[in-house]
Motif scaffolding. Structure first.
Motif, PDB file in Angstrom:
ATOM      1  N   LEU A 106       0.599  -1.251   0.040  1.00 28.93           N
ATOM      2  CA  LEU A 106       0.040  -0.142   0.146  1.00 28.93           C
ATOM      3  C   LEU A 106       0.802   1.244   0.078  1.00 28.93           C
ATOM      4  N   ASN A 107       2.015   1.336   0.523  1.00 28.27           N
ATOM      5  CA  ASN A 107       2.864   2.369   0.583  1.00 28.27           C
ATOM      6  C   ASN A 107       3.379   2.778  -0.730  1.00 28.27           C
ATOM      7  N   TYR A 108       3.107   2.045  -1.837  1.00 30.55           N
ATOM      8  CA  TYR A 108       3.398   2.544  -3.245  1.00 30.55           C
ATOM      9  C   TYR A 108       2.084   2.486  -4.185  1.00 30.55           C
ATOM     10  N   VAL A 109       1.115   2.294  -3.608  1.00 36.87           N
ATOM     11  CA  VAL A 109      -0.292   2.430  -4.287  1.00 36.87           C
ATOM     12  C   VAL A 109      -0.777   3.799  -4.327  1.00 36.87           C
ATOM     13  N   ASP A 110      -1.386   4.159  -5.716  1.00 34.80           N
ATOM     14  CA  ASP A 110      -1.884   5.390  -5.870  1.00 34.80           C
ATOM     15  C   ASP A 110      -3.431   5.181  -5.818  1.00 34.80           C
ATOM     16  N   VAL A 111      -4.220   4.014  -6.186  1.00 39.23           N
ATOM     17  CA  VAL A 111      -5.434   3.948  -6.227  1.00 39.23           C
ATOM     18  C   VAL A 111      -5.617   2.752  -5.587  1.00 39.23           C
ATOM     19  N   PRO A 112      -6.029   2.468  -4.250  1.00 37.25           N
ATOM     20  CA  PRO A 112      -6.626   1.336  -3.608  1.00 37.25           C
ATOM     21  C   PRO A 112      -7.976   1.299  -3.955  1.00 37.25           C
ATOM     22  N   ILE A 113      -8.647   0.114  -4.427  1.00 40.89           N
ATOM     23  CA  ILE A 113     -10.258   0.128  -4.779  1.00 40.89           C
ATOM     24  C   ILE A 113     -10.389  -1.283  -4.007  1.00 40.89           C
ATOM     25  N   VAL A 114     -10.815  -1.005  -2.902  1.00 42.10           N
ATOM     26  CA  VAL A 114     -11.262  -2.148  -1.834  1.00 42.10           C
ATOM     27  C   VAL A 114     -12.774  -2.553  -1.928  1.00 42.10           C
ATOM     28  N   PRO A 115     -12.942  -3.722  -1.612  1.00 43.59           N
ATOM     29  CA  PRO A 115     -14.364  -4.235  -1.382  1.00 43.59           C
ATOM     30  C   PRO A 115     -14.935  -3.870  -0.089  1.00 43.59           C
ATOM     31  N   GLU A 116     -16.258  -3.559   0.167  1.00 41.34           N
ATOM     32  CA  GLU A 116     -16.809  -3.276   1.563  1.00 41.34           C
ATOM     33  C   GLU A 116     -16.524  -4.153   2.644  1.00 41.34           C
ATOM     34  N   TYR A 117     -16.352  -5.569   2.328  1.00 38.67           N
ATOM     35  CA  TYR A 117     -15.874  -6.533   3.381  1.00 38.67           C
ATOM     36  C   TYR A 117     -14.362  -6.215   3.959  1.00 38.67           C
ATOM     37  N   TRP A 118     -13.608  -5.892   3.103  1.00 39.66           N
ATOM     38  CA  TRP A 118     -12.286  -5.503   3.449  1.00 39.66           C
ATOM     39  C   TRP A 118     -12.216  -4.341   4.363  1.00 39.66           C
ATOM     40  N   ALA A 119     -13.000  -3.362   3.905  1.00 34.68           N
ATOM     41  CA  ALA A 119     -13.059  -2.121   4.839  1.00 34.68           C
ATOM     42  C   ALA A 119     -13.621  -2.378   5.932  1.00 34.68           C
ATOM     43  N   ARG A 120     -14.721  -3.192   6.170  1.00 32.98           N
ATOM     44  CA  ARG A 120     -15.227  -3.603   7.508  1.00 32.98           C
ATOM     45  C   ARG A 120     -14.370  -4.270   8.183  1.00 32.98           C
ATOM     46  N   ALA A 121     -13.274  -5.174   7.648  1.00 36.52           N
ATOM     47  CA  ALA A 121     -12.567  -5.910   8.654  1.00 36.52           C
ATOM     48  C   ALA A 121     -11.095  -5.081   9.046  1.00 36.52           C
ATOM     49  N   LEU A 122     -11.172  -3.768   8.235  1.00 40.86           N
ATOM     50  CA  LEU A 122     -10.053  -3.022   8.659  1.00 40.86           C
ATOM     51  C   LEU A 122     -10.722  -2.037   9.949  1.00 40.86           C
ATOM     52  N   MET A 123     -11.922  -1.378   9.528  1.00 39.95           N
ATOM     53  CA  MET A 123     -12.520  -0.527  10.537  1.00 39.95           C
ATOM     54  C   MET A 123     -13.789  -0.997  10.881  1.00 39.95           C
ATOM     55  N   PRO A 124     -14.104  -1.924  11.833  1.00 37.17           N
ATOM     56  CA  PRO A 124     -15.516  -2.780  11.803  1.00 37.17           C
ATOM     57  C   PRO A 124     -16.529  -1.767  12.482  1.00 37.17           C
ATOM     58  N   ASN A 125     -16.237  -0.545  13.134  1.00 39.53           N
ATOM     59  CA  ASN A 125     -17.301   0.326  13.538  1.00 39.53           C
ATOM     60  C   ASN A 125     -17.128   1.511  12.888  1.00 39.53           C
ATOM     61  N   GLU A 126     -16.828   1.705  11.848  1.00 42.86           N
ATOM     62  CA  GLU A 126     -16.683   2.909  11.017  1.00 42.86           C
ATOM     63  C   GLU A 126     -17.531   2.710   9.747  1.00 42.86           C
ATOM     64  N   ALA A 127     -17.873   3.881   9.075  1.00 47.56           N
ATOM     65  CA  ALA A 127     -18.486   3.772   7.659  1.00 47.56           C
ATOM     66  C   ALA A 127     -17.398   3.658   6.711  1.00 47.56           C
ATOM     67  N   PRO A 128     -17.927   3.251   5.747  1.00 53.30           N
ATOM     68  CA  PRO A 128     -16.998   2.920   4.493  1.00 53.30           C
ATOM     69  C   PRO A 128     -16.191   3.993   4.123  1.00 53.30           C
ATOM     70  N   ALA A 129     -16.752   5.359   4.300  1.00 56.64           N
ATOM     71  CA  ALA A 129     -16.229   6.686   3.843  1.00 56.64           C
ATOM     72  C   ALA A 129     -14.874   7.034   4.801  1.00 56.64           C
ATOM     73  N   ALA A 130     -14.939   6.316   5.950  1.00 55.33           N
ATOM     74  CA  ALA A 130     -13.747   6.674   6.853  1.00 55.33           C
ATOM     75  C   ALA A 130     -12.633   5.866   6.432  1.00 55.33           C
ATOM     76  N   VAL A 131     -12.960   4.606   5.832  1.00 53.89           N
ATOM     77  CA  VAL A 131     -11.890   3.729   5.505  1.00 53.89           C
ATOM     78  C   VAL A 131     -11.201   4.517   4.172  1.00 53.89           C
TER      79      VAL A 131
END
Length: 301
Positions: free
Chosen positions: A175-200
């Motif tokens: 990720l340190n070299y990525v310009d455009v990460p496009i991640v699915p919702e389940y990935w975002a939920r796993a990263l920040m379970p209590n936050e909205a997708p916008a926060a991710v």
């Protein structure tokens, strides 16, 4: 000598065996399929086929087995206009194969995969020019080849787009070299379970992304970029199968980056392509051309 590709992708190639069923079978049940198809699959394969069908020059760097599945992957990618000169063969390996059960009514699917038996592409099997001759690099996992390629891309000013096949903690060095990460919702939920997708999306921007996207399936996507964070809705279509819709979205975003469009146009275009790809069974059959997308978006307005 062939022209340099617009996009080069390093990632996963599979053969998908798609079976449409009225419902998921019960234990010990013998069920008759409604339909069956065999198609190439995998994050990189479908994304690059989507970009190629839209009009981009795409090249894949991957490894397949010396089996019928590997031959089939090569044949179809070539038919779709993807450069397969760096699609390497493992003489003793078997290609990845997936069985996909598609629910007839909703288009939702369940996937069972047999991983490939061969080794992944190594850094020594790619050349710097393989990466820096392209304008955009697509990656989907972390290994020595993708990390080296992303470093070369960053040094050369080649944009890097990521579709993560691994969770945040495992893929963070890439990720340190990525310009455009496009991640699915389940990935975002796993990263920040209590936050909205916008926060991710905003967190990924804070960590260095130029554009960060969280895809939400039929609910569209959340995009964060320098102008702010915005929701973009999906386009309504008659859904047959959602297989490959996210991969088609990535392929369309790859293509949109080449056009240097404003971000809202990129996001709407990618959303249209992802929606259109749900019109038929599998990840390949409904991939649209640029003309089809333009007509579809004009009618939707």
């Amino acid at each position: 000598m062939p022209p340099s590709p617009d996009i080069v992708g390093i990632g996963i190639c599979t053969v998908d065996h798609l079976v449409t069923v009225p419902r998921l079978p019960s234990r010990n049940e013998n069920m008759t399929a409604i339909s069956y198809d065999r198609q190439p699959g995998g994050l990189a394969s479908i994304a690059l086929m989507a970009a190629a069908r839209l009009g981009a020059r795409a090249k894949i760097i991957a490894r397949v087995g010396a089996d019928d599945s590997g031959n089939y992957i090569r044949q179809v990618l070539r038919e779709e206009g993807v450069d397969v000169s760096k699609l390497l063969v493992d003489p003793g390996g078997e290609s990845q194969v997936s069985l996909i059960l598609v629910h007839e009514a909703s288009g939702d699917r369940s996937i069972i995969s047999r991983p490939p038996t061969g080794r992944p592409i190594s850094a020594g099997e790619i050349a710097r020019a393989d990466i820096t001759d392209a304008r955009v690099l697509f990656v989907d996992t972390l290994n020595e080849a993708t990390l080296q390629a992303a470093r070369w891309a960053r040094e050369a000013g080649t944009k890097v787009l990521l579709d993560p096949a691994l969770p945040y903690a495992e893929i963070k060095p890439l990720l340190n070299y990525v310009d455009v990460p496009i991640v699915p919702e389940y990935w975002a939920r796993a990263l920040m379970p209590n936050e909205a997708p916008a926060a991710v999306a905003e967190r990924l921007r804070d960590e260095g992304a130029e554009i960060a996207v969280v895809t939400l399936g039929e609910r569209g996507a959340i995009v964060a970029w320098e102008a702010g964070t915005q929701a973009f809705t999906a386009y309504p279509v008659d859904v047959v199968d959602t297989t490959g819709a996210g991969d088609a979205y990535h392929g369309a975003f790859l293509y949109a980056l080449l056009q240097d469009w404003e971000l809202p146009r990129m996001a709407r275009f990618a959303s249209a392509v992802g929606s259109l790809n749900c019109r038929a069974l599998g990840g390949r059959n409904a991939l649209p051309t640029r003309e089809e997308v333009d007509q579809f978006m004009a009618a939707a307005r």
